[in-house]
Design a protein around this motif. Structure first.
Motif, short mmCIF file in Angstrom:
data_model
loop_
_atom_site.label_atom_id
_atom_site.label_comp_id
_atom_site.label_asym_id
_atom_site.label_seq_id
_atom_site.Cartn_x
_atom_site.Cartn_y
_atom_site.Cartn_z
N GLY A 1 -44.26 80.47 78.93
CA GLY A 1 -43.87 79.76 78.05
C GLY A 1 -42.11 79.66 77.95
N GLU A 2 -41.67 78.53 77.86
CA GLU A 2 -40.31 78.20 77.80
C GLU A 2 -39.81 77.70 76.45
OE1 GLU A 2 -38.51 76.23 81.09
OE2 GLU A 2 -39.95 77.13 82.55
N ARG A 3 -38.87 78.40 75.90
CA ARG A 3 -38.61 78.14 74.40
C ARG A 3 -38.04 76.67 74.37
NH1 ARG A 3 -40.53 79.99 70.06
NH2 ARG A 3 -38.33 80.14 68.97
N GLU A 4 -38.20 75.76 73.27
CA GLU A 4 -37.59 74.56 73.14
C GLU A 4 -37.40 74.63 71.57
OE1 GLU A 4 -39.90 71.29 74.51
OE2 GLU A 4 -39.57 71.55 76.51
N GLY A 5 -35.93 74.89 71.11
CA GLY A 5 -35.88 74.93 69.81
C GLY A 5 -36.68 76.08 69.14
N LYS A 6 -37.57 75.72 68.10
CA LYS A 6 -38.29 76.56 67.34
C LYS A 6 -39.63 76.69 68.15
CE LYS A 6 -36.37 75.99 62.83
NZ LYS A 6 -36.76 75.44 61.55
N ALA A 7 -40.11 75.75 69.01
CA ALA A 7 -41.26 75.78 69.78
C ALA A 7 -41.23 76.37 71.18
CB ALA A 7 -41.90 74.37 69.78
N THR A 8 -42.37 76.62 71.64
CA THR A 8 -42.50 77.01 73.21
C THR A 8 -43.37 76.12 73.74
OG1 THR A 8 -42.37 79.58 72.34
CG2 THR A 8 -43.25 78.88 74.55
N ARG A 9 -43.08 75.78 74.95
CA ARG A 9 -43.64 74.81 75.80
C ARG A 9 -44.35 75.43 77.10
NH1 ARG A 9 -44.59 69.66 75.48
NH2 ARG A 9 -43.11 69.27 74.22
N TYR A 10 -45.72 75.60 77.14
CA TYR A 10 -46.21 76.28 78.01
C TYR A 10 -46.60 75.31 79.10
CZ TYR A 10 -46.72 79.71 74.43
OH TYR A 10 -46.60 80.93 73.57
N SER A 11 -46.55 75.97 80.32
CA SER A 11 -46.86 75.20 81.64
C SER A 11 -47.60 76.53 82.53
CB SER A 11 -45.72 74.78 82.08
OG SER A 11 -44.72 75.94 82.54
N ILE A 12 -48.29 75.82 83.62
CA ILE A 12 -48.99 76.51 84.48
C ILE A 12 -47.90 77.03 85.48
CG2 ILE A 12 -50.42 76.42 86.48
CD1 ILE A 12 -51.80 75.56 84.03
N VAL A 13 -48.12 78.19 85.76
CA VAL A 13 -47.10 79.03 86.71
C VAL A 13 -47.39 78.72 88.08
CG1 VAL A 13 -46.59 81.41 87.60
CG2 VAL A 13 -46.91 81.26 85.09
N ASP A 14 -48.55 78.49 88.41
CA ASP A 14 -48.90 78.35 89.86
C ASP A 14 -50.02 77.19 90.01
OD1 ASP A 14 -49.54 78.30 92.56
OD2 ASP A 14 -49.53 80.49 92.91
N ALA A 15 -49.59 76.09 90.70
CA ALA A 15 -50.70 74.86 90.82
C ALA A 15 -51.89 75.42 91.38
CB ALA A 15 -50.00 73.87 91.30
N HIS A 16 -51.84 76.58 92.30
CA HIS A 16 -53.15 76.80 93.00
C HIS A 16 -54.22 77.10 92.07
CE1 HIS A 16 -50.19 77.74 96.17
NE2 HIS A 16 -51.24 77.22 96.90
N VAL A 17 -53.91 77.82 90.67
CA VAL A 17 -54.93 77.96 89.77
C VAL A 17 -55.62 76.72 89.21
CG1 VAL A 17 -55.33 79.02 87.65
CG2 VAL A 17 -53.88 80.25 89.25
N ALA A 18 -54.65 75.77 89.24
CA ALA A 18 -55.43 74.37 88.61
C ALA A 18 -56.06 73.96 89.47
CB ALA A 18 -54.09 73.60 88.22
N HIS A 19 -55.68 74.06 90.70
CA HIS A 19 -56.66 73.46 92.07
C HIS A 19 -57.90 74.00 92.13
CE1 HIS A 19 -53.66 70.64 93.65
NE2 HIS A 19 -52.78 71.75 93.50
N VAL A 20 -57.93 75.21 91.85
CA VAL A 20 -59.11 76.08 91.85
C VAL A 20 -60.20 75.73 90.83
CG1 VAL A 20 -60.26 78.34 91.91
CG2 VAL A 20 -58.30 78.42 93.17
N ILE A 21 -59.73 75.50 89.68
CA ILE A 21 -60.28 74.72 88.66
C ILE A 21 -60.87 73.60 88.74
CG2 ILE A 21 -60.52 74.39 86.25
CD1 ILE A 21 -58.02 76.71 85.63
N HIS A 22 -60.20 72.78 89.28
CA HIS A 22 -60.45 71.24 89.57
C HIS A 22 -61.46 71.36 90.78
CE1 HIS A 22 -58.07 68.98 86.82
NE2 HIS A 22 -57.04 69.94 87.13
N ASP A 23 -61.32 71.98 91.54
CA ASP A 23 -62.51 72.03 92.74
C ASP A 23 -63.53 72.76 92.44
OD1 ASP A 23 -60.42 71.00 94.56
OD2 ASP A 23 -60.11 73.08 95.61
N THR A 24 -63.67 73.65 91.64
CA THR A 24 -64.73 74.17 91.01
C THR A 24 -65.57 73.17 90.18
OG1 THR A 24 -63.93 76.49 90.84
CG2 THR A 24 -65.84 76.21 89.62
N LEU A 25 -65.00 72.35 89.21
CA LEU A 25 -65.54 71.35 88.37
C LEU A 25 -66.06 70.22 89.36
CD1 LEU A 25 -62.86 71.05 85.67
CD2 LEU A 25 -65.14 72.11 85.41
N ALA A 26 -65.52 69.90 90.50
CA ALA A 26 -65.83 69.08 91.33
C ALA A 26 -67.15 69.59 92.03
CB ALA A 26 -64.69 68.68 92.36
N HIS A 27 -67.00 70.89 92.49
CA HIS A 27 -68.43 71.36 93.01
C HIS A 27 -69.54 71.52 92.13
CE1 HIS A 27 -70.75 74.16 95.39
NE2 HIS A 27 -70.56 74.74 94.40
#
Length: 99
Positions: free
Chosen positions: A65-91
């Motif tokens: 999470g990175e602060r943006e004013g009063k809010a925090t914007r969340y992002s993926i730390v490592d794209a590998h995790v997202a790839h594993v999830i997408h590959d699993t869904l495709a499988h």
């Protein structure tokens, strides 16, 4: 082959991702960074539930999470995790076509 602490961490990541709501959150974040409010809107989950899931995902270093004013914007730390999830869904979809 990974060492014992790497395997332990991988197991914690898989355990965290073993929850359908957390998988959905990670999939949304794999498209673009979001605030809790944006994740609530696109998932339909309550704000406390989204926050709890993000805390679990931060614990295992899947999201950050990175602060943006009063809010925090969340992002993926490592794209590998997202790839594993997408590959699993495709499988999974491939398996459904072969049944």
């Amino acid at each position: 082959m990974g060492n014992s602490s790497q395997i332990d961490h991988a197991a914690r990541v898989f355990k965290a991702l073993g929850n359908p709501a957390r998988l959905e959150i990670v999939l949304h974040l794999s498209d673009h960074a979001c605030t809790v409010t944006e994740l609530v809107e696109c998932t339909g989950f309550s704000q406390p539930l989204v926050s709890q899931h993000l805390a679990k995902l931060r614990e295992v270093h899947v999201v950050k999470g990175e602060r943006e004013g009063k809010a925090t914007r969340y992002s993926i730390v490592d794209a590998h995790v997202a790839h594993v999830i997408h590959d699993t869904l495709a499988h999974t979809q491939e398996g459904e076509r072969h049944d």
